[in-house]
Design an enzyme around this catalytic site. Structure first.
Site, PDB file in Angstrom:
ATOM      1  N   ARG A 100      40.699  70.928  60.649  1.00  0.00           N
ATOM      2  CA  ARG A 100      40.583  71.086  62.103  1.00  0.00           C
ATOM      3  C   ARG A 100      39.618  72.197  62.465  1.00  0.00           C
ATOM      4  NH1 ARG A 100      45.771  72.624  64.756  1.00  0.00           N
ATOM      5  NH2 ARG A 100      44.105  73.258  66.117  1.00  0.00           N
ATOM      6  N   ASP A 134      52.150  78.963  81.134  1.00  0.00           N
ATOM      7  CA  ASP A 134      52.506  79.495  82.458  1.00  0.00           C
ATOM      8  C   ASP A 134      51.389  80.329  83.088  1.00  0.00           C
ATOM      9  OD1 ASP A 134      53.294  81.217  80.206  1.00  0.00           O
ATOM     10  OD2 ASP A 134      53.899  82.633  81.745  1.00  0.00           O
ATOM     11  N   GLN A 135      50.633  81.063  82.283  1.00  0.00           N
ATOM     12  CA  GLN A 135      49.571  81.903  82.858  1.00  0.00           C
ATOM     13  C   GLN A 135      48.396  81.058  83.343  1.00  0.00           C
ATOM     14  OE1 GLN A 135      50.097  85.305  83.402  1.00  0.00           O
ATOM     15  NE2 GLN A 135      52.094  84.533  82.769  1.00  0.00           N
ATOM     16  N   ILE A 193      51.544  88.514  68.169  1.00  0.00           N
ATOM     17  CA  ILE A 193      51.033  87.531  69.140  1.00  0.00           C
ATOM     18  C   ILE A 193      51.867  86.234  69.122  1.00  0.00           C
ATOM     19  CG2 ILE A 193      48.994  86.294  69.983  1.00  0.00           C
ATOM     20  CD1 ILE A 193      48.349  89.232  69.875  1.00  0.00           C
ATOM     21  N   LYS A 237      34.586  77.808  66.453  1.00  0.00           N
ATOM     22  CA  LYS A 237      35.364  76.669  66.953  1.00  0.00           C
ATOM     23  C   LYS A 237      35.986  76.971  68.322  1.00  0.00           C
ATOM     24  CE  LYS A 237      39.725  76.186  65.768  1.00  0.00           C
ATOM     25  NZ  LYS A 237      40.909  75.909  66.583  1.00  0.00           N
ATOM     26  N   ASN A 238      36.606  78.125  68.452  1.00  0.00           N
ATOM     27  CA  ASN A 238      37.352  78.375  69.690  1.00  0.00           C
ATOM     28  C   ASN A 238      36.431  78.602  70.885  1.00  0.00           C
ATOM     29  OD1 ASN A 238      39.728  77.974  68.384  1.00  0.00           O
ATOM     30  ND2 ASN A 238      40.248  80.144  68.154  1.00  0.00           N
ATOM     31  N   ASP A 276      44.595  85.311  64.012  1.00  0.00           N
ATOM     32  CA  ASP A 276      44.037  84.216  63.212  1.00  0.00           C
ATOM     33  C   ASP A 276      43.578  84.671  61.822  1.00  0.00           C
ATOM     34  OD1 ASP A 276      44.540  82.433  65.203  1.00  0.00           O
ATOM     35  OD2 ASP A 276      42.462  81.969  65.673  1.00  0.00           O
ATOM     36  N   ARG A 307      54.061  77.950  72.656  1.00  0.00           N
ATOM     37  CA  ARG A 307      52.751  78.254  73.236  1.00  0.00           C
ATOM     38  C   ARG A 307      52.743  77.837  74.702  1.00  0.00           C
ATOM     39  NH1 ARG A 307      48.377  77.146  68.513  1.00  0.00           N
ATOM     40  NH2 ARG A 307      47.139  78.545  69.808  1.00  0.00           N
ATOM     41  N   PRO A 308      53.330  78.708  75.543  1.00  0.00           N
ATOM     42  CA  PRO A 308      53.460  78.370  76.963  1.00  0.00           C
ATOM     43  C   PRO A 308      52.098  78.305  77.667  1.00  0.00           C
ATOM     44  CG  PRO A 308      54.081  80.661  76.587  1.00  0.00           C
ATOM     45  CD  PRO A 308      53.838  80.050  75.234  1.00  0.00           C
ATOM     46  N   ARG A 348      44.638  72.194  70.664  1.00  0.00           N
ATOM     47  CA  ARG A 348      44.947  73.192  71.671  1.00  0.00           C
ATOM     48  C   ARG A 348      43.852  73.251  72.750  1.00  0.00           C
ATOM     49  NH1 ARG A 348      49.399  75.026  73.215  1.00  0.00           N
ATOM     50  NH2 ARG A 348      49.168  76.909  74.418  1.00  0.00           N
ATOM     51  N   CYS A 393      48.294  74.158  66.464  1.00  0.00           N
ATOM     52  CA  CYS A 393      49.149  74.557  65.346  1.00  0.00           C
ATOM     53  C   CYS A 393      50.515  74.998  65.841  1.00  0.00           C
ATOM     54  CB  CYS A 393      48.489  75.691  64.592  1.00  0.00           C
ATOM     55  SG  CYS A 393      47.150  75.118  63.552  1.00  0.00           S
TER      56      CYS A 393
END
Ligand code: UD1
Length: 430
Positions: free
Chosen positions: A397, A125-126, A327, A22-23, A305, A122-123, A93, A117
């Site tokens: 999902r 910024d990067q 994480i 999925k990812n 995960d 979950r920033p 996401r 989720c």
């Protein structure tokens, strides 16, 4: 409201085919818009996150065809809008991969801030830092990530944290920036490599994916391609854990055993037999497990995960186990549900201490998020008696046909839509 009803206590036995990752697929599907030619993607998992992303892409003018359930043809030659925003896209996401893809190709984009989720803050910024380094103006504006550039120019970027999302996103934009970009402290996950391979198959020039330094020589134009997504490491790991926790014997098929090594190693350590053969991994458990210590880390460490699935397994393993989640800060919500099933544990900050019990008992529980939801299904399959799991939309999902695959392994699980159907299931399985 759909729920799973489960009767536990039966070892899971058999073979199960693992779907595409999925990812990886989320990023690859988004990246497919970077060419005007048609792209064919195979081994696509038929899960909600992917379908939501494809739907959002059709809304901005991308032509999406599904020749069959596991493949898609994407043509982005007629994109009419560079703003991606609908009520569904906010929930996933992977939507943020459209930022890197559209910025790379059109130098302008706005995408609704991603949800996904609720496993911690979950920033992004990067991601923004990387886009800015490539010469874009990038910010968050009215709930959207917004990025625009006259021209993207290569840069030397050092990621402050190891992040899968930002590594992939910046890699996509940099693939169309002029000059040679270097991303240091890059994430090394298998799906980072898969996305790089996919981009290269469209004509990109990316080297070093899978190490912590990625070098990208920008090109002006991509071409069409045919590509098959790698197998899902987390789905495979979840079924391997299902064998462990139910005292079963499960073979996961269509996997890359190397991607599963951190999971295989821990399963061996707690008392399972793990056999690798070609593209299969077999896990045999006699149900006599011993506790261990786990710390989640970026790849090749133990994946965050897989932490909930491992936590559930350790709730039934002899002795004391300690899990450190390094994480995401909010990934222990399933522990409350496990307590209701009779587990003996406590959570302090990002550490969970578990004393294994002999037996869990079935209960009515909620899936708090995608992976934790899958983990609780495993707990229910191992527990004594009936469980009913709500909020399974989280699980859908990311897992294709989860309950059907568990059924083929002998799991007593059904998807139901009402209390009447719960009662019917109870009567049926006795
Ligand atoms: C992806 C996966 C998710 C997995 C996670 C870690 C997708 C759609 N999701 O999420 O399933 O759990 O990788 O393997 O692929 N961070 C920052 N700033 C940023 C980005 C991230 O500080 O701009 C931090 C996060 O808060 C987290 C860590 O970096 O602590 C890792 O996050 P990241 O790898 O980016 O996770 P996601 O890409 O969101």
């Amino acid at each position: 409201m759909e729920q799973y009803v489960i009767k536990g206590g039966k070892p899971l036995v058999g073979e199960v085919e693992i779907a595409g990752a999925k990812n990886a697929a989320l990023a690859i599907v988004a990246a497919a818009i970077m060419t005007d030619e048609t792209v064919t993607i195979e081994n696509l998992p038929d899960v909600r996150d992917i379908n939501v992303l494809l739907q959002a892409m059709t809304e901005i003018g991308v032509i999406v065809n599904r020749p069959d359930r596991h493949s898609v043809k994407i043509n982005a030659s007629q994109i009419s809008d560079l703003v991606v925003d609908n009520e569904y896209i906010k929930k996933i996401r992977g939507s943020y991969y459209l930022v890197g893809a559209l910025l790379g190709k059109y130098k302008k984009v706005e995408v609704a801030l991603p949800g996904g989720c609720n496993i911690g803050s979950r920033p992004v910024d990067q991601h923004l830092k990387g886009f800015r380094a490539l010469g874009a103006k990038a910010d968050i504006h009215r709930g959207r990530i917004r990025a625009v550039a006259e021209k993207l120019t290569a840069s030397h970027i050092y990621m402050d944290v190891v992040t899968v999302g930002a590594t992939i996103n910046v890699m996509m934009a940099a693939a169309m920036a002029s000059g040679k970009t270097i991303i240091e402290n890059a994430a090394k996950e298998p799906h980072v490599v898969d996305v790089a391979n996919f981009l290269n198959s469209m004509g990109a020039n990316i080297r070093g994916a899978g190490t912590d330094v990625i070098r990208i020589r920008g090109v002006e134009k991509f071409h069409g391609t045919e590509y098959s997504v790698i197998p899902d490491q987390i789905e495979a790991g979840t079924f391997m854990m299902a064998a462990a926790v139910t005292g079963g014997d499960v073979t996961v098929k269509n996997v890359i055993p190397k991607h599963l090594e951190s999971i295989s190693a821990k399963l061996t350590e707690i008392g399972c037999r793990v056999e690798e053969r070609g593209d299969r991994v077999r896990v045999i458990s006699n149900g006599e497990l011993t506790g261990t210590h786990i710390k989640t880390l970026p790849y090749p460490g133990f994946p965050t995960d897989m932490q909930p699935q491992m936590g559930v397994t350790l709730a039934l393993a002899k002795g004391i186990s300690v899990i450190t989640e390094s994480i995401f800060e909010n990934r222990f919500k399933y522990m409350d549900e496990l307590l209701r099933m009779g587990a003996n544990l406590k959570v302090e900050g990002n550490v969970a201490i578990i004393e294994g019990v002999k037996e869990l008992n079935g209960a009515r529980i909620n899936a708090p998020d995608l992976r934790a939801g899958a983990a609780l299904v495993l707990a229910a399959l191992a527990a004594d008696g009936f469980s009913v799991i709500s909020d399974i939309h989280f699980i859908q999902r990311g897992y294709e046909d989860f309950h059907l695959k568990l059924q083929t392994l002998g799991g007593q699980i059904e998807l139901v839509d009402s209390e009447k159907e719960v009662a019917k299931f109870k009567l049926k399985v006795g």
